[in-house]
Design an enzyme around this catalytic site. Structure first.
Site, PDB file in Angstrom:
ATOM      1  N   GLY A   1       0.844  -1.196   0.000  1.00 39.29           N
ATOM      2  CA  GLY A   1       0.000   0.000   0.000  1.00 39.29           C
ATOM      3  C   GLY A   1       0.876   1.242   0.000  1.00 39.29           C
ATOM      4  O   GLY A   1       2.109   1.143   0.061  1.00 39.29           O
ATOM      5  N   ASP A   2       0.216   2.404  -0.138  1.00 38.22           N
ATOM      6  CA  ASP A   2       0.932   3.696  -0.149  1.00 38.22           C
ATOM      7  C   ASP A   2       1.951   3.790  -1.282  1.00 38.22           C
ATOM      8  O   ASP A   2       2.987   4.436  -1.147  1.00 38.22           O
ATOM      9  CB  ASP A   2       1.648   3.958   1.190  1.00 38.22           C
ATOM     10  CG  ASP A   2       0.715   3.801   2.366  1.00 38.22           C
ATOM     11  OD1 ASP A   2      -0.383   4.360   2.289  1.00 38.22           O
ATOM     12  OD2 ASP A   2       1.077   3.112   3.328  1.00 38.22           O
ATOM     13  N   GLU A   3       1.685   3.143  -2.376  1.00 36.06           N
ATOM     14  CA  GLU A   3       2.623   3.167  -3.507  1.00 36.06           C
ATOM     15  C   GLU A   3       2.494   4.461  -4.307  1.00 36.06           C
ATOM     16  O   GLU A   3       3.329   4.722  -5.185  1.00 36.06           O
ATOM     17  CB  GLU A   3       2.358   1.982  -4.450  1.00 36.06           C
ATOM     18  CG  GLU A   3       2.526   0.598  -3.827  1.00 36.06           C
ATOM     19  CD  GLU A   3       1.223   0.063  -3.266  1.00 36.06           C
ATOM     20  OE1 GLU A   3       0.265   0.856  -3.100  1.00 36.06           O
ATOM     21  OE2 GLU A   3       1.167  -1.142  -2.975  1.00 36.06           O
TER      22      GLU A   3
ATOM     23  N   GLY B   1      -3.017   6.974  -5.595  1.00 38.52           N
ATOM     24  CA  GLY B   1      -3.916   8.132  -5.707  1.00 38.52           C
ATOM     25  C   GLY B   1      -3.494   9.033  -6.859  1.00 38.52           C
ATOM     26  O   GLY B   1      -4.315   9.415  -7.692  1.00 38.52           O
TER      27      GLY B   1
ATOM     28  N   ASN C   1      -9.675   3.048   6.021  1.00 35.48           N
ATOM     29  CA  ASN C   1      -8.494   2.618   6.770  1.00 35.48           C
ATOM     30  C   ASN C   1      -7.197   2.947   6.049  1.00 35.48           C
ATOM     31  O   ASN C   1      -6.127   2.537   6.469  1.00 35.48           O
ATOM     32  CB  ASN C   1      -8.567   1.104   7.035  1.00 35.48           C
ATOM     33  CG  ASN C   1      -8.923   0.308   5.807  1.00 35.48           C
ATOM     34  OD1 ASN C   1      -9.694   0.762   4.981  1.00 35.48           O
ATOM     35  ND2 ASN C   1      -8.364  -0.876   5.677  1.00 35.48           N
TER      36      ASN C   1
ATOM     37  N   HIS D   1      -5.511   8.076   0.107  1.00 35.88           N
ATOM     38  CA  HIS D   1      -4.800   8.444  -1.106  1.00 35.88           C
ATOM     39  C   HIS D   1      -4.494   9.934  -1.027  1.00 35.88           C
ATOM     40  O   HIS D   1      -5.360  10.720  -0.673  1.00 35.88           O
ATOM     41  CB  HIS D   1      -5.675   8.200  -2.337  1.00 35.88           C
ATOM     42  CG  HIS D   1      -5.752   6.770  -2.715  1.00 35.88           C
ATOM     43  ND1 HIS D   1      -6.730   6.265  -3.541  1.00 35.88           N
ATOM     44  CD2 HIS D   1      -4.970   5.733  -2.397  1.00 35.88           C
ATOM     45  CE1 HIS D   1      -6.540   4.979  -3.697  1.00 35.88           C
ATOM     46  NE2 HIS D   1      -5.475   4.626  -3.014  1.00 35.88           N
TER      47      HIS D   1
ATOM     48  N   LYS E   1       7.941   7.675  -7.174  1.00 34.48           N
ATOM     49  CA  LYS E   1       8.866   8.268  -6.190  1.00 34.48           C
ATOM     50  C   LYS E   1      10.330   7.931  -6.440  1.00 34.48           C
ATOM     51  O   LYS E   1      11.122   7.838  -5.508  1.00 34.48           O
ATOM     52  CB  LYS E   1       8.446   7.884  -4.764  1.00 34.48           C
ATOM     53  CG  LYS E   1       7.047   8.414  -4.417  1.00 34.48           C
ATOM     54  CD  LYS E   1       6.681   8.249  -2.981  1.00 34.48           C
ATOM     55  CE  LYS E   1       7.090   9.418  -2.119  1.00 34.48           C
ATOM     56  NZ  LYS E   1       6.387   9.459  -0.821  1.00 34.48           N
TER      57      LYS E   1
ATOM     58  N   SER F   1       7.311   8.079 -11.997  1.00 37.42           N
ATOM     59  CA  SER F   1       6.986   9.415 -11.482  1.00 37.42           C
ATOM     60  C   SER F   1       8.177   9.983 -10.723  1.00 37.42           C
ATOM     61  O   SER F   1       8.901   9.266 -10.033  1.00 37.42           O
ATOM     62  CB  SER F   1       5.705   9.394 -10.651  1.00 37.42           C
ATOM     63  OG  SER F   1       5.925   8.825  -9.395  1.00 37.42           O
TER      64      SER F   1
HETATM   65  P1  GDP Z   1      -1.477   5.825  -2.134  1.00 35.94           P
HETATM   66  O1  GDP Z   1      -2.322   5.480  -0.969  1.00 35.94           O
HETATM   67  O2  GDP Z   1      -1.012   4.615  -2.865  1.00 35.94           O
HETATM   68  O3  GDP Z   1      -2.072   6.851  -3.031  1.00 35.94           O
HETATM   69  O4  GDP Z   1      -0.158   6.459  -1.548  1.00 35.94           O
HETATM   70  P2  GDP Z   1       0.069   7.776  -0.686  1.00 35.94           P
HETATM   71  O5  GDP Z   1      -1.135   8.524  -0.400  1.00 35.94           O
HETATM   72  O6  GDP Z   1       0.962   7.425   0.431  1.00 35.94           O
HETATM   73  O7  GDP Z   1       0.851   8.632  -1.767  1.00 35.94           O
HETATM   74  C1  GDP Z   1       2.174   8.685  -1.826  1.00 35.94           C
HETATM   75  C2  GDP Z   1       2.715  10.036  -1.405  1.00 35.94           C
HETATM   76  O8  GDP Z   1       3.803  10.348  -2.235  1.00 35.94           O
HETATM   77  C3  GDP Z   1       1.794  11.215  -1.574  1.00 35.94           C
HETATM   78  O9  GDP Z   1       2.140  12.219  -0.640  1.00 35.94           O
HETATM   79  C4  GDP Z   1       2.076  11.670  -3.002  1.00 35.94           C
HETATM   80  O10 GDP Z   1       1.738  13.001  -3.262  1.00 35.94           O
HETATM   81  C5  GDP Z   1       3.547  11.468  -3.051  1.00 35.94           C
HETATM   82  N1  GDP Z   1       4.056  11.083  -4.369  1.00 35.94           N
HETATM   83  C6  GDP Z   1       3.445  10.278  -5.282  1.00 35.94           C
HETATM   84  N2  GDP Z   1       4.257  10.092  -6.331  1.00 35.94           N
HETATM   85  C7  GDP Z   1       5.403  10.786  -6.071  1.00 35.94           C
HETATM   86  C8  GDP Z   1       6.646  10.937  -6.755  1.00 35.94           C
HETATM   87  O11 GDP Z   1       6.867  10.430  -7.834  1.00 35.94           O
HETATM   88  N3  GDP Z   1       7.615  11.692  -6.145  1.00 35.94           N
HETATM   89  C9  GDP Z   1       7.425  12.273  -4.924  1.00 35.94           C
HETATM   90  N4  GDP Z   1       8.429  12.990  -4.399  1.00 35.94           N
HETATM   91  N5  GDP Z   1       6.258  12.151  -4.245  1.00 35.94           N
HETATM   92  C10 GDP Z   1       5.264  11.406  -4.814  1.00 35.94           C
END
Ligand code: GDP
Length: 424
Positions: free
Chosen positions: A11-13, A16, A37, A40, A331, A412
């Site tokens: 998760g948290d990949e 969103g 729970n 995004h 990321k 990204s």
């Molecule tokens: P989700 O639940 O899978 O959507 O994951 P998160 O809510 O934890 O989102 C990942 C976090 O990383 C968020 O704060 C995004 O804005 C941020 N994020 C997503 N992609 C990138 C990226 O390519 N680079 C950086 N620096 N931040 C990113």
């Protein structure tokens, strides 16, 4: 065209932001499992939004969002979430948000039970987010859940709720010696939210099968990742729902359709919130540096995330169970500070190397086998084309593709909507 966006890891990949990006090409975006729970995070020209229950497509006015029958919905949380978005100028009405009449409702007593059980487990806890998710899915299978459509007939709701409350009170009093559930309070609570959400509740199966017939572009948006799936994840440290792409059509209400494309979202390093085996975990200063660089704190709970290098074994497994056609690797910009980039290429279980993701005790005792690659040591956040990416970064991506047996279509390099590279 039916597309699914799912998590490959814990998760948290960054799902969103990928849903936000790819929802531009969609007519309908559906959440098909889980509840509030997880969260995004989406950053676009209108601001920064954390979405726990609503599909990320809600940020695009032309997209219709569906909360499917596979979800567990806490209406009090949904009320807060929708109001917060409205304050930010996002329009939400029965025109662009539809709630399945078959979705189960997370009640206040589910949250209470979640907390009571985590406290009882103490040192052995499962790492629940205490949002009532396991108790409400438990009730679904015990056939003791209230469903959204029950709110449309208050006499029927009252009758069902009486039986359910009597049962829950026996449980709460008998097992945990806590206060019984009040029928009056629960009925009043449900009636309050029935008044707010009545017009949003429909048979989304009918709505979506008509949409499929009309050739609409539909996206399934998952919460959490493959390793939190109730069947394929790191049980019992999993969520209580199915986070797998193949479950999407079922949890949406159109079980007969086939997905055309599965986009798996995978982070360029590993993070994990909560308890359970996390083989490639880093500790100490090394972990703190990566956590700080990536801002790795839970979107729903604010908890610091556990971090480590990219895990090939877990990600290859994630790609397989998700049936991913394309990968979005997120990321990667965060790794720019590393001189050498570590990759966990295999697990060592009792002296035996494996690349097949183990379960149970074998997973608990697995040790990471680490390989290093050259770092790129430069800021890549402004790159928008493949040609602009440093050779060392491309080599890292290529190695991940070889080892996970899946091709990377998007990379990204920043949180903003346009901060990505399309590789082919
Ligand atoms: P989700 O639940 O899978 O959507 O994951 P998160 O809510 O934890 O989102 C990942 C976090 O990383 C968020 O704060 C995004 O804005 C941020 N994020 C997503 N992609 C990138 C990226 O390519 N680079 C950086 N620096 N931040 C990113």
């Amino acid at each position: 065209m039916l597309t699914s966006i799912v998590g490959i890891n814990w998760g948290d990949e960054g799902k969103g932001r990928m849903v936000d990006l790819l929802s531009e090409e969609q007519d309908i975006v559906i959440r098909y499992q889980g509840g509030n729970n997880a969260g995004h995070t989406v950053i676009n020209e209108r601001g920064k939004f954390i979405l726990n229950l609503l599909p990320s497509g809600i940020l695009r006015p032309e997209v219709v969002c569906v909360m499917g029958n596979g979800m567990a919905i806490d209406l009090a949380h949904l009320d807060k979430e929708t109001n917060k978005l409205r304050e930010a100028g996002i329009e939400i009405s029965p025109k662009n948000l539809k709630i399945s009449d078959r979705a189960i409702l997370t009640m206040p007593y589910h949250i209470e039970l979640d907390c009571l059980e985590e406290e009882r487990l103490a040192g052995e806890k499962y790492g629940s987010t205490r949002r009532g998710i396991a108790p409400v899915y438990g009730d679904k299978y015990l056939k003791k859940a209230v469903r959204a459509g029950d709110l449309l007939d208050l006499d029927y709701l009252e009758h069902r709720l009486r039986g359910i409350v009597a049962y829950k009170s026996l449980m709460i009093e008998g097992m945990y010696h806590a206060e019984p559930v009040s029928f009056d309070e629960m009925f009043a609570w449900l009636k309050k939210y029935a008044d707010i959400f009545r017009d949003y509740i429909i048979d989304t199966g009918v709505y979506l099968s008509d949409a499929v017939k009309a050739g609409k572009r539909i996206m399934f948006e998952a919460q959490l990742g493959a390793l939190r799936d109730i069947d394929f994840g790191i049980y019992p440290y999993t969520s209580s729902s199915s986070t797998i792409a193949a479950y999407g059509p079922i949890g949406a209400g159109i079980p007969g359709v086939k997905l055309d494309r599965v986009v798996g979202v995978m982070k360029a390093y590993s993070t994990c919130v909560g308890e359970g085996p996390f083989t490639c975990e880093w500790f100490g200063e090394e972990a703190e540096e990566l956590r700080r660089a990536g801002g790795e704190y839970g979107a729903a709970t604010g908890r610091p995330r556990r971090v480590g290098p990219f895990d090939v074994v877990a990600s290859k497994y994630g790609c397989r169970v998700q049936g991913a056609d394309d990968i979005a690797l997120t990321k990667i910009d965060i790794l720019s500070y590393m001189k050498k980039i570590p990759l966990c290429v295999a697990y060592d279980v009792n002296g035996k190397k494996t690349v097949d993701f183990p379960m149970g005790q074998a997973l608990n005792i697995a040790k990471p086998v680490i390989e290093y690659m050259d770092g790129w040591n430069c800021d890549v956040s402004a790159c928008r084309k493949k040609e602009e990416l440093p050779a060392a970064l491309l080599a890292y991506v290529k190695r991940i593709e070889e080892l996970t047996e899946c091709r990377v279509k998007y990379i990204s390099v920043g949180a903003e909507r346009e901060a990505y590279i399309q590789m082919y």
